[in-house]
Design an enzyme around this catalytic site. Structure first.
Site, short mmCIF file in Angstrom:
data_model
loop_
_atom_site.label_atom_id
_atom_site.label_comp_id
_atom_site.label_asym_id
_atom_site.label_seq_id
_atom_site.Cartn_x
_atom_site.Cartn_y
_atom_site.Cartn_z
N ASP A 1 84.48 59.59 -1.17
CA ASP A 1 85.92 59.83 -1.01
C ASP A 1 86.39 61.13 -1.65
O ASP A 1 87.46 61.62 -1.36
CB ASP A 1 86.74 58.66 -1.59
CG ASP A 1 86.41 58.39 -3.05
OD1 ASP A 1 85.64 59.17 -3.64
OD2 ASP A 1 86.93 57.40 -3.60
N ASN B 1 72.71 58.81 43.75
CA ASN B 1 72.89 58.95 42.31
C ASN B 1 74.35 58.82 41.89
O ASN B 1 74.66 58.28 40.82
CB ASN B 1 72.33 60.29 41.82
CG ASN B 1 70.81 60.34 41.89
OD1 ASN B 1 70.16 59.34 42.19
ND2 ASN B 1 70.24 61.51 41.65
N ASP C 1 79.82 53.79 -2.41
CA ASP C 1 80.60 53.81 -3.64
C ASP C 1 80.95 52.38 -4.03
O ASP C 1 80.97 51.48 -3.19
CB ASP C 1 81.92 54.57 -3.41
CG ASP C 1 81.75 56.07 -3.56
OD1 ASP C 1 80.79 56.49 -4.21
OD2 ASP C 1 82.56 56.81 -2.99
N ASP D 1 74.23 55.07 40.60
CA ASP D 1 73.91 55.29 39.20
C ASP D 1 75.13 55.24 38.29
O ASP D 1 75.05 54.74 37.18
CB ASP D 1 73.23 56.66 39.01
CG ASP D 1 71.81 56.65 39.57
OD1 ASP D 1 71.44 55.63 40.18
OD2 ASP D 1 71.10 57.64 39.39
N ILE E 1 66.40 64.63 38.30
CA ILE E 1 67.38 64.80 37.22
C ILE E 1 68.38 63.65 37.22
O ILE E 1 69.05 63.41 38.22
CB ILE E 1 68.14 66.14 37.38
CG1 ILE E 1 67.18 67.32 37.23
CG2 ILE E 1 69.26 66.23 36.34
CD1 ILE E 1 67.82 68.65 37.51
N GLU F 1 71.52 63.03 36.82
CA GLU F 1 72.77 63.78 36.62
C GLU F 1 73.81 62.98 35.86
O GLU F 1 74.63 63.53 35.13
CB GLU F 1 73.36 64.19 37.98
CG GLU F 1 72.44 64.94 38.89
CD GLU F 1 71.68 63.99 39.82
OE1 GLU F 1 72.09 62.82 39.93
OE2 GLU F 1 70.68 64.40 40.41
N ASP G 1 81.93 64.82 -2.97
CA ASP G 1 81.07 63.98 -2.13
C ASP G 1 80.75 64.66 -0.80
O ASP G 1 79.82 64.24 -0.10
CB ASP G 1 81.74 62.64 -1.83
CG ASP G 1 81.87 61.77 -3.07
OD1 ASP G 1 80.97 61.86 -3.92
OD2 ASP G 1 82.85 61.02 -3.17
N VAL H 1 66.69 67.51 42.31
CA VAL H 1 67.92 66.71 42.29
C VAL H 1 67.57 65.24 42.09
O VAL H 1 68.26 64.50 41.37
CB VAL H 1 68.72 66.91 43.59
CG1 VAL H 1 69.87 65.93 43.67
CG2 VAL H 1 69.24 68.33 43.67
N ALA H 2 66.49 64.78 42.73
CA ALA H 2 66.08 63.38 42.61
C ALA H 2 65.62 63.06 41.20
O ALA H 2 65.85 61.96 40.69
CB ALA H 2 64.97 63.07 43.61
#
Length: 894
Positions: free
Chosen positions: A620, A713, A330, A717, A286, A288, A624, A283-284
């Protein structure tokens, strides 16, 4: 006969085969039956992804899968609060992703909302207007200037009919259409002159045709179907995130497994305890919040880009724009105004600037009258309708304030000889004060062959060989400037010509003058090209127009230097003669591609990508679309673009303007830098958590519980990291070279900064824990460890938030001008600080988060330790700037 192409067949054969009548058309009942059998005349849209599918797709990330496993394990071990927190984080991330994908689709769908055009058809012998979607094979369709061809048709009659087919063939010049069967076999689309193709535009004349294909059976439908099998191009951002996810996953699993084994070997913890510890480590480790942060930062980027006329269809494209090395654009409508304009006027055998607003007098006034009279342009509520060259002549008169309504009323057209491509002339006859005036326009060299006099300063004088030579020299001079030159002459007659033939009428003319026309460059594009070059981006022009026209515009815009006119321009026919390997070797040499068919664009894109370049390509037309899909950034035109090209693109220009691409690239660079800042912030924080938990485990200390890590987190975070996503761009963002396809989020000093700042934070946290145990407030050992854990928890949280200020620049000081310019960041930091402190300050929350209540002495230690990260990082950056001064000058603004 059934296998023979329609353009090889006689019209009556086709009418018989389709069981329709060229004069009366189909009956309403038969048309309804065919519509029910074959379906509407429209292109099939790609299947859209449901909300549920979008939601499920959010869980395909490996890091998210590890979090889900952690939640399941936590739930089975009785840590239901932890399990719920983990699941909440994962679900919030998924909702964010779904919301933004849906938002991006809504933006492009809003742009696509257009009224279904109507078609003029003959049914039951009567002219009726029906929706183009209701057309069926066998319908007889009438076409005239301004119409959109509603289906693929075989022409039955053509009266000077011209159709602009650039959306399908890439050819910008309208095609002269005929009704006769064509004997040649295996003709390319552009040479099938007795066919009209769906979604092309009638620019001149009239015609009648029978519908031979509708919907996906049309030529445009065939190309649209090919797109379904084309592979999507992964963006540099997607590559970076996949690579980062893979590295983090391996590290997380390795660290968790190592910690689990070491803990069991120490013999003090049970398998269940070590399983929970390993979960805490996972958990630490990752980040999240990373998927949500990236999504939100990209979403904010799309909002800002939309305000600057760039609509993003695929979120990763925002960041990819920032790494663009090559822009293939173009010419018509993107680099130029897509509006033919009279630029030079030639009267009295002298060149003058047509843009002057002075009143026209003498010969110039006579020339202006002929420009308007010898013209088939129609005025509508939506502007001029007709051939772009002729509408430019009417616009010239309007710009000089001339009363054309009065002119047309006094001098209506009473006879004409239509233009044809063999004699290159068009003639009209109008009443004049003393009889009639015959006006003639066409190619200057052809016109001069038929002229015997010239009007000079209001007087008619003989057209001498010297004057004729001078006029031909002027014609050549204007042609070298890529101007389309038209000559004009007249003849006064007391009676209406008895015979309207070229031989009888187009002779003994009085030459009046030339006009030089061009589709002028957009005024803002030259500056945008200069900005792109300053940013290390190479702009290229790719057009279906002639070599000289393309080169002249490219030089005016700064894409091409005059000295490189002969060496840096290549035509489509030259491309065809080169193998892919030969072209890849020489691709650096070319900046302008002229007379290029849309299929050549894929060859150009591939050649640059093989050199490791990130390529943005505009388009366009339907043809293309494959190139737009192959490019790293496919850019469709919002105004002139077909729906198929928009569907294959990553970005749509609402204003069809090249300058908008450059603005979008600047925004993309800002987005990448801000994601990089958020990533540095998140990974440094997570590294600190991993090191702290790992060392705590080895030392036998109490470790941070999963819910503590998740709270840090979630609170520290998310808000600060999101706020980092809206940091203002550096003023010199467009003065650095593109970072390149090989660059990653760890480039520019970010990787080392993550490592040393993460280790520094972990060291400070462990120091606080050790200090709290060495100098406890409570004598009870359990309470002392609880206090130490709480102080470490708070220190880690506060320190991460203060470090968010540091990561605004890898090497620059936080004391710079932009340190606190981002008000959202300031508020996010304040809210996060309050939320972090709340779990300790509010007693009912203490048992939920496994923390104790701290006194003032303990809070002072926590605050001092948290703030120390700012002082230490500032000192390290100062040393780095002194030691690496030269390198810092190049990357200090990262």
């Amino acid at each position: 006969m059934a296998d023979q192409p329609r353009y090889n067949q006689e019209a009556q054969t086709i009418l018989t085969e389709l069981n329709t009548d060229g004069q009366r058309g189909l009956s309403q009942e038969e048309a309804a039956r065919r519509l029910a059998d074959n379906g509407p005349n429209q292109l099939k849209e790609a299947a859209s992804t449901s909300l549920f599918q979008k939601f499920v797709n959010q869980f395909k990330d490996l890091m998210i899968a590890i979090l889900l496993i952690a939640a399941i394990v936590a739930g089975f071990t009785g840590e239901m609060v932890d399990a719920c927190f983990i699941l909440a984080i994962v679900i919030i991330n998924a909702v964010f992703g779904v919301f933004q994908e849906a938002k991006a689709e809504d933006a492009i769908n809003a742009l696509k909302e257009m009224a279904t055009p109507n078609a003029n058809v003959i049914r039951d012998g009567k002219d009726v207007s029906v929706k183009s979607t209701d057309l069926v094979v066998g319908d007889i369709v009438r076409l005239e200037a301004g119409d959109i061809v509603p289906a693929d048709i075989r022409l039955l009659t053509s009266a000077s009919l011209q159709i602009e087919e650039a959306s399908l063939t890439g050819e910008s010049v309208p095609v002269d259409k005929v009704a006769e069967a064509l004997p040649e076999k295996d003709l390319p689309l552009g040479d099938r002159k007795n066919l009209g193709f769906m979604n092309t535009n009638v620019t001149y004349g009239r015609g009648v045709g029978v519908v031979i294909h509708t919907g996906m059976a049309t030529e445009i439908g065939h190309i649209a179907g090919m797109l379904e099998a084309a592979d999507e191009t992964r963006t540099p951002l997607q590559d970076n995130l996949v690579q980062l996810g893979r590295i983090l996953t391996y590290l997380i699993l390795a660290i968790a497994a190592f910690t689990f084994v070491v803990g069991l070997m120490r013999g003090k913890e049970t398998i269940l305890d070590m399983l929970l510890t390993s979960i805490s480590l996972a958990v630490a480790a990752i980040p999240e919040g990373l998927p949500a942060i990236v999504t939100i930062t990209l979403a904010l980027g799309t909002t800002r880009m939309a305000g600057r006329q760039a609509l993003i269809r695929k979120l990763p494209a925002v960041e990819t724009l920032g790494s663009t090395d090559i822009i293939g654009s173009d010419k018509t409508g993107t680099l130029t105004q897509n509006k033919m304009t009279v630029e030079k006027l030639v009267v009295n055998a002298e060149i003058s600037d047509a843009a002057t607003t002075e009143a026209l007098t003498g010969t110039a006034a006579r020339l202006a009258d002929i420009l308007a009279l010898n013209n088939d342009t129609k005025r509508t509520e939506n502007g001029y309708v007709g051939d772009p060259t002729e509408t430019a002549l009417i616009a010239f008169n309007d710009n000089h304030g001339r009363d054309l309504d009065k002119l047309f009323t006094e001098m209506p057209r009473v006879a004409e000889i239509p233009f044809d491509s063999e004699r290159k002339l068009m003639t009209t006859v109008h009443p004049a004060p003393e009889g009639y005036i015959i006006t003639v326009k066409g190619a200057p060299d052809e016109l001069l062959k038929r002229a015997t006099k010239i009007e000079m300063h209001g007087d008619i004088v003989p057209l001498t060989d010297a004057i004729r030579a001078k006029l031909l020299a002027i014609n050549s001079e204007l042609a070298t400037q890529a101007l389309r030159v038209l000559g004009f002459a007249y003849h006064l007659s007391k009676t209406l010509p008895p015979e309207m033939t070229s031989v009888a009428v187009e002779k003994d003319l009085v030459f009046t003058g030339f006009v030089g026309m061009i589709d002028p460059e957009r005024p803002e594009v030259a500056q945008a090209v200069a900005e792109a070059k300053a940013a290390g981006i190479r702009p290229m022009m790719i057009t279906g127009d002639h070599r000289d026209t393309a080169a002249a515009i490219a030089i005016r815009l700064g894409i091409l230097d005059e000295a490189d006119r002969d060496t840096a321009v290549i035509s489509g026919s030259d491309l065809d003669r080169m193998t892919a390997a030969e072209f890849s070797e020489k691709v650096d040499q070319y900046s302008v591609y002229a007379r290029v068919a849309p299929e050549h664009k894929v060859k150009i894109v591939t050649a640059w990508q093989n050199k490791g370049k990130v390529v943005a390509m505009t388009g366009d037309g339907v043809n293309d679309a494959p190139a737009l899909k192959a490019a790293d950034i496919g850019i469709a035109m919002g105004i002139t673009g077909t729906e198929v090209s928009k569907g294959a693109s990553d970005m749509v220009l609402a204003d069809d303007n090249f300058a908008t691409i450059v603005h979008a690239i600047e925004e993309g660079r800002k987005v990448f830098t801000n994601i990089q800042k958020a990533l540095q912030y998140l990974l440094a924080s997570n590294l600190a958590e991993v090191i702290a938990i790992f060392v705590m485990t080895l030392l036998g200390w109490d470790i941070l519980a999963p819910i503590m890590i998740l709270w840090i987190n979630l609170v520290t975070d998310t808000l600060p990291a999101i706020a980092l996503g809206v940091e203002p761009a550096q003023k010199d963002a467009m003065t650095h070279a593109p970072r390149g396809r090989g660059a990653s989020f760890m480039s520019g000093g970010v990787g080392p900064a993550i490592i040393w700042q993460g280790m520094l934070q972990a060291a400070i946290v462990l120091t606080v824990y050790g200090f709290a145990l060495a100098f406890p407030v409570h004598a009870n050992d359990t309470a002392a460890h609880q206090d130490a854990l709480t102080m470490s928890f708070m220190t880690l949280g506060l320190m991460q938030m203060f470090n968010a200020i540091n990561v605004k620049s890898v090497y620059g000081s936080m004391l710079g001008q932009q340190a606190f310019k981002n008000k959202l960041f300031n508020w996010a930091l304040l809210v996060s600080l309050i939320a972090m402190a709340a779990v300790v300050v509010i007693p009912p929350l203490n048992p939920i988060f496994h923390v104790s209540h701290l006194d003032a002495y303990q809070w002072a230690i926590v605050l001092l330790a948290g703030l120390s990260i700012i002082l230490i990082v500032e000192l390290v950056k100062l040393v780095q700037r002194k030691i690496f001064k030269k390198g810092y000058e190049d990357i200090a603004k990262i």
